[in-house]
Design an enzyme around this catalytic site. Structure first.
Site, PDB file in Angstrom:
ATOM      1  N   TYR A 183      34.050  11.673  29.614  1.00 49.53           N
ATOM      2  CA  TYR A 183      34.806  10.745  30.453  1.00 49.53           C
ATOM      3  C   TYR A 183      35.399  11.450  31.674  1.00 49.53           C
ATOM      4  O   TYR A 183      35.644  10.825  32.692  1.00 49.53           O
ATOM      5  CB  TYR A 183      35.958  10.125  29.655  1.00 49.53           C
ATOM      6  CG  TYR A 183      35.605   8.871  28.905  1.00 49.53           C
ATOM      7  CD1 TYR A 183      34.585   8.868  27.966  1.00 49.53           C
ATOM      8  CD2 TYR A 183      36.312   7.690  29.125  1.00 49.53           C
ATOM      9  CE1 TYR A 183      34.278   7.722  27.263  1.00 49.53           C
ATOM     10  CE2 TYR A 183      36.008   6.542  28.427  1.00 49.53           C
ATOM     11  CZ  TYR A 183      34.989   6.563  27.492  1.00 49.53           C
ATOM     12  OH  TYR A 183      34.697   5.424  26.802  1.00 49.53           O
ATOM     13  N   LYS A 193      28.153  15.805  16.904  1.00 48.16           N
ATOM     14  CA  LYS A 193      26.694  15.809  16.958  1.00 48.16           C
ATOM     15  C   LYS A 193      26.269  17.268  17.056  1.00 48.16           C
ATOM     16  O   LYS A 193      25.604  17.699  18.007  1.00 48.16           O
ATOM     17  CB  LYS A 193      26.241  14.961  18.170  1.00 48.16           C
ATOM     18  CG  LYS A 193      24.751  14.734  18.286  1.00 48.16           C
ATOM     19  CD  LYS A 193      24.169  13.831  17.208  1.00 48.16           C
ATOM     20  CE  LYS A 193      22.658  13.776  17.322  1.00 48.16           C
ATOM     21  NZ  LYS A 193      22.022  13.150  16.147  1.00 48.16           N
ATOM     22  N   ASP A 214      25.655   9.816  14.246  1.00 52.31           N
ATOM     23  CA  ASP A 214      24.699   8.749  13.907  1.00 52.31           C
ATOM     24  C   ASP A 214      24.880   8.319  12.456  1.00 52.31           C
ATOM     25  O   ASP A 214      24.880   7.127  12.129  1.00 52.31           O
ATOM     26  CB  ASP A 214      23.245   9.160  14.220  1.00 52.31           C
ATOM     27  CG  ASP A 214      22.885  10.565  13.762  1.00 52.31           C
ATOM     28  OD1 ASP A 214      23.770  11.308  13.307  1.00 52.31           O
ATOM     29  OD2 ASP A 214      21.697  10.927  13.853  1.00 52.31           O
ATOM     30  N   ASP A 219      35.237   5.976  21.324  1.00 54.19           N
ATOM     31  CA  ASP A 219      35.161   4.678  22.009  1.00 54.19           C
ATOM     32  C   ASP A 219      34.176   3.778  21.273  1.00 54.19           C
ATOM     33  O   ASP A 219      34.480   2.620  20.947  1.00 54.19           O
ATOM     34  CB  ASP A 219      34.706   4.896  23.462  1.00 54.19           C
ATOM     35  CG  ASP A 219      34.555   3.581  24.210  1.00 54.19           C
ATOM     36  OD1 ASP A 219      35.445   2.731  24.079  1.00 54.19           O
ATOM     37  OD2 ASP A 219      33.542   3.414  24.920  1.00 54.19           O
ATOM     38  N   ASP A 233      35.003   0.416  18.319  1.00 53.24           N
ATOM     39  CA  ASP A 233      34.544  -0.977  18.447  1.00 53.24           C
ATOM     40  C   ASP A 233      33.794  -1.392  17.190  1.00 53.24           C
ATOM     41  O   ASP A 233      33.941  -2.517  16.699  1.00 53.24           O
ATOM     42  CB  ASP A 233      33.621  -1.149  19.665  1.00 53.24           C
ATOM     43  CG  ASP A 233      34.379  -1.477  20.946  1.00 53.24           C
ATOM     44  OD1 ASP A 233      35.548  -1.046  21.055  1.00 53.24           O
ATOM     45  OD2 ASP A 233      33.816  -2.158  21.829  1.00 53.24           O
TER      46      ASP A 233
HETATM   47  C1  IPM Z   1      38.690   1.535  25.444  1.00 54.57           C
HETATM   48  C2  IPM Z   1      37.917   0.979  26.609  1.00 54.57           C
HETATM   49  C3  IPM Z   1      38.000   1.954  27.769  1.00 54.57           C
HETATM   50  C4  IPM Z   1      37.403   3.278  27.321  1.00 54.57           C
HETATM   51  C5  IPM Z   1      37.343   1.478  29.084  1.00 54.57           C
HETATM   52  C6  IPM Z   1      37.893   0.148  29.538  1.00 54.57           C
HETATM   53  C7  IPM Z   1      37.460   2.497  30.182  1.00 54.57           C
HETATM   54  O1  IPM Z   1      36.603   0.697  26.252  1.00 54.57           O
HETATM   55  O2  IPM Z   1      39.887   1.791  25.612  1.00 54.57           O
HETATM   56  O3  IPM Z   1      38.092   1.691  24.385  1.00 54.57           O
HETATM   57  O4  IPM Z   1      36.178   3.451  27.355  1.00 54.57           O
HETATM   58  O5  IPM Z   1      38.171   4.140  26.896  1.00 54.57           O
HETATM   59 MG    MG Z   2      36.230   0.886  24.177  1.00 49.07          MG
END
Ligand code: IPM
Ligand code: MG
Length: 357
Positions: free
Chosen positions: A142, A191, A223, A247, A251
């Site tokens: 990042y 990884k 993975d 990240d 999710d």
């Molecule tokens: C998160 C989001 C952010 C990230 C984006 C919006 C930059 O997806 O906080 O998970 O990737 O960190």
């Molecule tokens: Mg995110």
């Protein structure tokens, strides 16, 4: 007590969900005798529109001077064509970096009342899960060097992943400290079969583990981790991983809780001031329609009370109220597989939570 909170509502559903969390904080203030002074600051697309930049200096200063920051979400299709350094997301990355918030705590657990909404097989759901993802937040790909250049096949782009020993040490300590307060189990995700940064990550995590003989540590390739999260999520307690893996995996973890609209996060650094935000984005498709689930942001406010202000009882009161609305079968539209009936609006869900505090 008085607490100064910088409010960064941002874009899309950001304003609705932050307003909901502020109503909850006001209720907590009344009930427990605290004053939360909230000052709004612009960041993201709304800041681009108002000042031409995603993260105005005033916002950085305001957040640095506050006791804590509560953030909604940034971004939206309106700003998708902006160059990389002027995108709304740059505001979030800039704030995390400017405030030195290298530890991102993303708890994910399966509520008993949401077992029906979990997309996993019943025998997996039965075991439940309760994990804490510890994501490194100010390093890795990042923040590495990036750019465009002429490559072997013509024009190309590159992003670099780099981690220093120091960065891995401090996030490893954050994970081990978190594990000590939970079930004393850390899974470190990397990884290492391919990436040099992961090999450094792994050896550093193991060195730090020696300081924590009471905590067990296991390595897992990313993975495999993606697979294990849906195959057997109950095996995890604390998960520690890099910025990008965290990240993606957070999710994934959110989906098996029933909805991404439920998951809060705390971003912490060396000081007590942290940034609290839902893990979901700005959901431009439902922005301004009063449909958003405010729970992730309300729970982020609870994390703020717990971590930034040491107000455990107050944080418990919010978390119990959220448990109670879910136990009572109340659902916003995002909660997958929802039962019959009209889903609650963002305001109605907030009202119901307020009633239970
Ligand atoms: C998160 C989001 C952010 C990230 C984006 C919006 C930059 O997806 O906080 O998970 O990737 O960190
Ligand atoms: Mg995110």
């Amino acid at each position: 007590m008085q607490y100064n909170i910088a409010l960064v509502k941002g874009d899309g559903i950001g304003p609705e969900i932050v307003d909901s969390a502020v109503r909850v904080l006001e209720k907590i203030g009344e009930k427990f005798g605290h004053t939360f002074n909230c000052t709004p600051y612009l960041a993201g697309g709304c800041a681009i529109d108002a000042c031409g930049v995603p993260l105005p200096d005033e916002t950085v200063e305001g957040c640095k001077n506050a006791d804590s920051v509560l953030l909604g979400a940034v971004g939206g299709p309106k700003w998708d064509k902006m160059p990389g350094n002027l995108r709304p997301e740059k505001a979030l990355l800039g704030l995390r970096s400017a405030l030195g918030l290298y530890t991102n705590l993303r708890p994910a657990r399966l509520y008993n009342s949401l077992k029906e909404e979990c997309p996993l097989r019943p025998d997996i759901v039965e075991k439940g899960f309760d994990l804490m993802m510890v994501r490194e937040l100010t390093g890795g790909i990042y923040f590495g060097e990036r750019g465009r250049r002429d490559g072997k096949y013509g024009p190309e782009a590159y992003d670099t992943e780099a981690y220093s020993v120091m960065e891995v040490e401090r996030i490893a300590r954050a994970a081990f400290d978190a594990a000590r307060k939970r079930n004393k189990k850390v899974t470190s995700i990397d990884k290492a079969n391919v990436l040099e940064t992961s090999r450094l990550w792994r050896e550093t995590v193991h060195r730090i583990a020696e300081e924590y003989p009471d905590v067990t540590v296991t390595d897992m390739l990313v993975d495999n981790a993606a697979m294990q999260l849906v195959r057997n999520p109950s095996q995890f307690d604390v998960v520690v991983t890099s910025n990008m893996f965290g990240d993606i995996l957070s999710d994934e973890a959110s989906q098996i809780t029933g909805s991404i609209g439920l998951l809060p996060s705390a971003s912490l650094g060396a000081s007590k001031c942290g940034l609290y935000e839902p893990i979901h984005g700005s959901a431009p498709d439902i922005a301004g329609q009063n449909k958003a689930n405010p729970i992730a942001t309300i729970l982020s406010a609870a994390m703020m009370l717990r971590y930034a202000f040491d107000l455990a009882e107050e944080a418990d009161a919010i978390e119990k109220a959220v448990d109670a609305v879910l136990d009572d079968g109340l659902r916003t539209a995002d909660i997958i597989g929802r039962s019959e009936g009209t889903p609650l609006t963002c305001t109605e869900m907030t009202d119901e939570i307020l009633k239970r505090i």
